[in-house]
Design an enzyme around this catalytic site. Structure first.
Site, PDB file in Angstrom:
ATOM      1  N   PHE A   1     -14.443  -3.489   2.163  1.00 19.62           N
ATOM      2  CA  PHE A   1     -15.525  -2.563   1.850  1.00 19.62           C
ATOM      3  C   PHE A   1     -15.528  -2.182   0.361  1.00 19.62           C
ATOM      4  O   PHE A   1     -16.573  -1.919  -0.212  1.00 19.62           O
ATOM      5  CB  PHE A   1     -15.431  -1.320   2.740  1.00 19.62           C
ATOM      6  CG  PHE A   1     -15.326  -1.669   4.196  1.00 19.62           C
ATOM      7  CD1 PHE A   1     -16.280  -2.480   4.791  1.00 19.62           C
ATOM      8  CD2 PHE A   1     -14.265  -1.234   4.967  1.00 19.62           C
ATOM      9  CE1 PHE A   1     -16.176  -2.839   6.131  1.00 19.62           C
ATOM     10  CE2 PHE A   1     -14.158  -1.582   6.306  1.00 19.62           C
ATOM     11  CZ  PHE A   1     -15.110  -2.384   6.892  1.00 19.62           C
TER      12      PHE A   1
ATOM     13  N   ARG B   1       0.832  -1.211   0.000  1.00 12.61           N
ATOM     14  CA  ARG B   1       0.000   0.000   0.000  1.00 12.61           C
ATOM     15  C   ARG B   1       0.863   1.256   0.000  1.00 12.61           C
ATOM     16  O   ARG B   1       0.498   2.279  -0.588  1.00 12.61           O
ATOM     17  CB  ARG B   1      -0.971  -0.006   1.183  1.00 12.61           C
ATOM     18  CG  ARG B   1      -0.304   0.043   2.536  1.00 12.61           C
ATOM     19  CD  ARG B   1      -1.282  -0.256   3.663  1.00 12.61           C
ATOM     20  NE  ARG B   1      -0.584  -0.488   4.903  1.00 12.61           N
ATOM     21  CZ  ARG B   1      -0.532   0.369   5.923  1.00 12.61           C
ATOM     22  NH1 ARG B   1      -1.174   1.519   5.853  1.00 12.61           N
ATOM     23  NH2 ARG B   1       0.126   0.078   7.017  1.00 12.61           N
TER      24      ARG B   1
ATOM     25  N   ASP C   1      -7.833  -6.561  13.784  1.00 16.43           N
ATOM     26  CA  ASP C   1      -9.202  -6.073  13.539  1.00 16.43           C
ATOM     27  C   ASP C   1     -10.205  -7.226  13.431  1.00 16.43           C
ATOM     28  O   ASP C   1     -11.391  -7.040  13.675  1.00 16.43           O
ATOM     29  CB  ASP C   1      -9.262  -5.224  12.270  1.00 16.43           C
ATOM     30  CG  ASP C   1      -9.016  -3.741  12.557  1.00 16.43           C
ATOM     31  OD1 ASP C   1      -8.952  -3.363  13.745  1.00 16.43           O
ATOM     32  OD2 ASP C   1      -8.890  -2.969  11.589  1.00 16.43           O
TER      33      ASP C   1
ATOM     34  N   ARG D   1      -1.626  -4.784   4.145  1.00 16.19           N
ATOM     35  CA  ARG D   1      -1.246  -3.886   5.232  1.00 16.19           C
ATOM     36  C   ARG D   1       0.221  -4.025   5.647  1.00 16.19           C
ATOM     37  O   ARG D   1       0.907  -3.023   5.763  1.00 16.19           O
ATOM     38  CB  ARG D   1      -2.162  -4.147   6.433  1.00 16.19           C
ATOM     39  CG  ARG D   1      -1.803  -3.379   7.663  1.00 16.19           C
ATOM     40  CD  ARG D   1      -2.845  -3.615   8.748  1.00 16.19           C
ATOM     41  NE  ARG D   1      -2.506  -2.885   9.948  1.00 16.19           N
ATOM     42  CZ  ARG D   1      -2.229  -3.459  11.118  1.00 16.19           C
ATOM     43  NH1 ARG D   1      -2.264  -4.765  11.249  1.00 16.19           N
ATOM     44  NH2 ARG D   1      -1.934  -2.721  12.155  1.00 16.19           N
TER      45      ARG D   1
ATOM     46  N   GLU E   1     -19.017   3.799   0.340  1.00 21.46           N
ATOM     47  CA  GLU E   1     -18.296   3.097  -0.720  1.00 21.46           C
ATOM     48  C   GLU E   1     -19.120   2.925  -1.986  1.00 21.46           C
ATOM     49  O   GLU E   1     -18.597   3.008  -3.105  1.00 21.46           O
ATOM     50  CB  GLU E   1     -17.823   1.734  -0.210  1.00 21.46           C
ATOM     51  CG  GLU E   1     -16.815   1.804   0.947  1.00 21.46           C
ATOM     52  CD  GLU E   1     -17.443   2.085   2.314  1.00 21.46           C
ATOM     53  OE1 GLU E   1     -18.688   2.065   2.427  1.00 21.46           O
ATOM     54  OE2 GLU E   1     -16.678   2.324   3.279  1.00 21.46           O
TER      55      GLU E   1
ATOM     56  N   HIS F   1      -5.308  -3.647   2.711  1.00 17.94           N
ATOM     57  CA  HIS F   1      -5.683  -4.393   3.919  1.00 17.94           C
ATOM     58  C   HIS F   1      -6.503  -5.636   3.564  1.00 17.94           C
ATOM     59  O   HIS F   1      -7.485  -5.961   4.228  1.00 17.94           O
ATOM     60  CB  HIS F   1      -6.448  -3.503   4.904  1.00 17.94           C
ATOM     61  CG  HIS F   1      -5.641  -2.343   5.427  1.00 17.94           C
ATOM     62  ND1 HIS F   1      -5.222  -1.318   4.614  1.00 17.94           N
ATOM     63  CD2 HIS F   1      -5.182  -2.055   6.662  1.00 17.94           C
ATOM     64  CE1 HIS F   1      -4.532  -0.442   5.341  1.00 17.94           C
ATOM     65  NE2 HIS F   1      -4.484  -0.869   6.585  1.00 17.94           N
TER      66      HIS F   1
HETATM   67  C1  TPP Z   1     -18.331   0.207   5.681  1.00 21.92           C
HETATM   68  C2  TPP Z   1     -17.102   0.667   6.377  1.00 21.92           C
HETATM   69  N1  TPP Z   1     -16.271   1.501   5.739  1.00 21.92           N
HETATM   70  C3  TPP Z   1     -15.121   1.896   6.335  1.00 21.92           C
HETATM   71  C4  TPP Z   1     -14.808   1.461   7.585  1.00 21.92           C
HETATM   72  C5  TPP Z   1     -13.479   1.858   8.233  1.00 21.92           C
HETATM   73  N2  TPP Z   1     -13.724   2.755   9.372  1.00 21.92           N
HETATM   74  C6  TPP Z   1     -13.762   2.298  10.643  1.00 21.92           C
HETATM   75  S1  TPP Z   1     -14.140   3.483  11.747  1.00 21.92           S
HETATM   76  C7  TPP Z   1     -14.234   4.665  10.530  1.00 21.92           C
HETATM   77  C8  TPP Z   1     -14.572   6.077  10.891  1.00 21.92           C
HETATM   78  C9  TPP Z   1     -15.822   6.156  11.674  1.00 21.92           C
HETATM   79  O1  TPP Z   1     -16.142   7.456  12.009  1.00 21.92           O
HETATM   80  P1  TPP Z   1     -17.350   7.715  13.001  1.00 21.92           P
HETATM   81  O2  TPP Z   1     -18.548   7.002  12.502  1.00 21.92           O
HETATM   82  O3  TPP Z   1     -17.471   9.170  13.171  1.00 21.92           O
HETATM   83  O4  TPP Z   1     -16.873   6.975  14.310  1.00 21.92           O
HETATM   84  P2  TPP Z   1     -16.300   7.582  15.683  1.00 21.92           P
HETATM   85  O5  TPP Z   1     -15.838   8.970  15.441  1.00 21.92           O
HETATM   86  O6  TPP Z   1     -17.438   7.549  16.628  1.00 21.92           O
HETATM   87  O7  TPP Z   1     -15.203   6.655  16.091  1.00 21.92           O
HETATM   88  C10 TPP Z   1     -13.974   4.097   9.280  1.00 21.92           C
HETATM   89  C11 TPP Z   1     -13.935   4.837   8.012  1.00 21.92           C
HETATM   90  C12 TPP Z   1     -15.701   0.576   8.214  1.00 21.92           C
HETATM   91  N3  TPP Z   1     -15.459   0.055   9.419  1.00 21.92           N
HETATM   92  N4  TPP Z   1     -16.849   0.218   7.590  1.00 21.92           N
END
Ligand code: TPP
Ligand code: MG
Lengths: 311, 273
Positions: free
Chosen positions: A81, A8, A115, A165, A56, A107
């Site tokens: 995703f 990556r 994870d 990753r 996505e 990843h």
């Molecule tokens: C469908 C999906 N896309 C991407 C991710 C990767 N991901 C995990 S947490 C996150 C950010 C989440 O932000 P938010 O919903 O604001 O959570 P918080 O700030 O409460 O931790 C992302 C992009 C995921 N888990 N699921």
């Protein structure tokens, strides 16, 4: 030998380099630019980088719109995703029309590690492989990743590059030719052939070393392109060695193992077995521990080779 | 347990979260710390559950749609006795029942798998529909993230919740204003999220301090008015650990030893080995 680097990270660097010479390249991400490493491109070309947020499906269709408008969009997020979540969008908005959207999803596989199973794609290659018009690359190392990014730009159609990753050792050299349509022999051998790709190449080379100590001469082949598959090389080597193991960080259903089985069926009577994830989901753990528990490390490959030869 | 004691307990659970992540060397502190009080409001005040009987048919259901914040849920479940607190220190290790993202097959008290954002709220909606069909009077609660609201699926779930008049369904938003690549507004602005849920047919309430258990409980006790309920909780990402507060970089990174010790010092919690 070149330095170790994650595929990556190599992708992020090459994307930036290509962006500098090709203005048609635009980049889409879904809130993971610092993990997919598209952040480098975003920093230098903020007006050619589009963060779609955690959305996505929209990102894939928007990229299709960009490709329909003459651009070359690179789409990145975690492989789980970017493949499964947006699959029907990839199928109908991209593959069906054959437009040049480049998916570089990172990843992938068990090597996501801690994870856990929800984030470990073991089926992404299978998903992409069933789509007509799709090209699929699995980079052997950082050097090959960069060559694949360039090849993807030259291909007039959708491409999937499966990036991972962890840091990977380099198993190829800068001047190793990369022919997207030809598998590359990394180690010659006459007793058994190990067809492999991605992070498992290193495990396969280690396995071949250990087999050599026991008098078994294993050949290791880098099948970097899962689609279109190099059937010819697969059959030729299988018939020469008389035994083939496939080894991959993916389900044995639908990936390199399946592609090889399909290539050999009716064209080779070589003994054959698949090392890979045996139809189960991943789980939390370190990548090394998971590779071991799921039998896709050097230990697992050595054992599978011996078992096959003893049959 | 009265609310003052619960706020005290929050300090201990915060310390558990930090320790868990420190030992696991990976995971998500920011969103765990922002949503801790929201989950405590549910588990210590509102929800009907029985830790001795995690699968009790009539229990209220909870779906952590923003599944990456499971360390907070695990700390609460351990405190309630769903499993030994000792297990927390094996989070994310191979073979441990506490997976990196919630897994209902391995962890007692986890109702649903999550981790792929957007899906939890949809599943929770389905559980609320099932409750109506089965003539059960349990409630379904879910916590979503603000970044998560960018998923189309969230809005598909919202539309169907209003359509099926799910007045047994409560969606709580952990509005910490941050996601991975930065501010929500910088990545993909949410606009007026209260108005959006209102327009989708929810009864909406706002909690100005979502890190106050009392304030969240108060909103949870307000009426549904025959509709699904939405509670926007204003929170601080990384709440309670000075260097993590409001820093996007602490979304998905474990503290190192020095950071761990500093967090424990700030929280005033003894390190118990
Ligand atoms: C469908 C999906 N896309 C991407 C991710 C990767 N991901 C995990 S947490 C996150 C950010 C989440 O932000 P938010 O919903 O604001 O959570 P918080 O700030 O409460 O931790 C992302 C992009 C995921 N888990 N699921
Ligand atoms: Mg947030």
């Amino acid at each position: 030998m070149a330095e170790k680097q994650a595929s990556r990270v190599a992708y992020g660097e090459e994307l930036l380099a290509q962006g500098r010479i090709n203005e048609k390249i635009v980049v889409c991400d879904a809130d993971l630019s610092q993990s997919t490493m598209t952040c480098k491109f975003a920093k230098e070309f903020p007006d050619r980088f589009f963060n779609f947020g955690i959305a996505e499906a929209n990102m894939v269709c928007a990229a299709a719109g960009m490709a329909h408008s003459g651009l070359i969009p690179f789409v990145s997020t975690f492989a789980i995703f970017g493949s499964a979540r947006a699959y029907e969008q990839i199928r109908n908005s991209v593959a069906y029309t054959g437009i040049p959207v480049k998916f570089v999803l990172t990843h992938a596989g068990l090597s996501v590690g801690e994870d856990g199973g929800s984030h470990q794609t073991i089926e992404d290659i299978a998903l992409f492989r069933t789509l007509p018009n799709m090209t699929i690359f699995v980079p052997a190392d950082a050097i090959e990743t960069k060559k694949m990014v360039r090849a993807a730009i030259d291909i007039d159609g959708p491409v999937y590059i499966r990036a991972s990753r962890p840091v990977m050792p380099c198993v190829t050299e800068e001047d190793t030719p990369f022919d997207p349509y030809k598998a590359a022999v990394l180690r010659e051998g006459k007793d058994i052939a190990i067809f492999t790709c991605g992070l498992i190449i290193d495990e396969s080379l280690k396995a071949a070393e250990r087999l050599a100590q026991e008098g078994i001469d294993a050949c290791v082949v880098n099948f970097h392109t899962i689609k279109p598959f190099d059937n010819e090389t697969a059959v030729e080597i299988a018939n020469r060695c008389g035994a083939v193991i496939t080894a991959e960080e993916h389900s044995v259903i639908g990936g390199l193992g399946s592609a090889t089985a399909e290539a050999l069926a009716g064209h080779s009577s070589a003994k054959f077995a698949r090392v890979g994830i045996q139809d189960k989901f991943g789980s939390s753990g370190t990548p090394a521990r998971l590779f071991h528990e799921y039998g896709i490390d050097a230990d697992g490959i050595v054992a599978a080779c011996k078992k096959l030869l003893a049959e | 347990m009265d609310l003052a004691m619960q706020q005290q307990k929050a300090v201990q659970l915060r310390a558990d979260i930090i320790k868990m992540l420190y030992l696991a060397k990976s995971g998500h502190p920011g969103g765990s710390l922002s949503s801790l009080e929201m989950m405590m409001a549910l588990y210590y005040n509102v929800m009907k559950v029985d830790p001795k009987n995690p699968k009790w048919e009539d229990r209220d259901r909870f779906v952590l749609s923003k599944g990456h914040s499971c360390p907070a849920l695990y700390a609460i479940l351990a405190d309630l006795g769903y499993f030994p607190r000792e297990d927390l220190w094996h989070l994310r290790q191979y073979g441990c029942q506490l997976q990196g993202h919630p897994d209902c097959k391995s962890t007692p008290g986890v109702d649903v798998n999550s981790g792929s954002l957007g899906q939890g709220i949809s599943i929770a909606g389905g559980m609320a529909i099932a409750a109506k069909y089965l003539k059960k009077d349990y409630q379904v609660y879910t916590i979503i993230g603000d970044g998560e609201c960018q998923e189309g699926l969230v809005w598909e779930a919202a539309m169907s919740a209003a359509h099926y008049k799910l007045d047994n369904f409560t969606v709580m938003l952990d509005h910490n204003h941050l996601q991975i690549d930065g501010d929500n507004d910088q990545v993909m602005g949410l606009g007026d999220i209260m108005k959006k849920f209102e327009a989708f047919g929810f009864t909406c309430y706002k909690v100005e301090d979502g890190n106050s258990i009392e304030a969240v409980v108060e909103a949870l006790r307000k009426p549904h008015n025959g509709k699904p309920k939405f509670i926007c909780c204003e929170t601080v990402k990384g709440h309670g650990v000075s260097y993590m507060e409001n820093v996007a970089g602490w979304h998905g990174k474990a503290p190192n030893e020095a950071e761990y010790l500093q967090a424990m010092k700030e929280l005033g919690v003894e390190i118990d080995g």
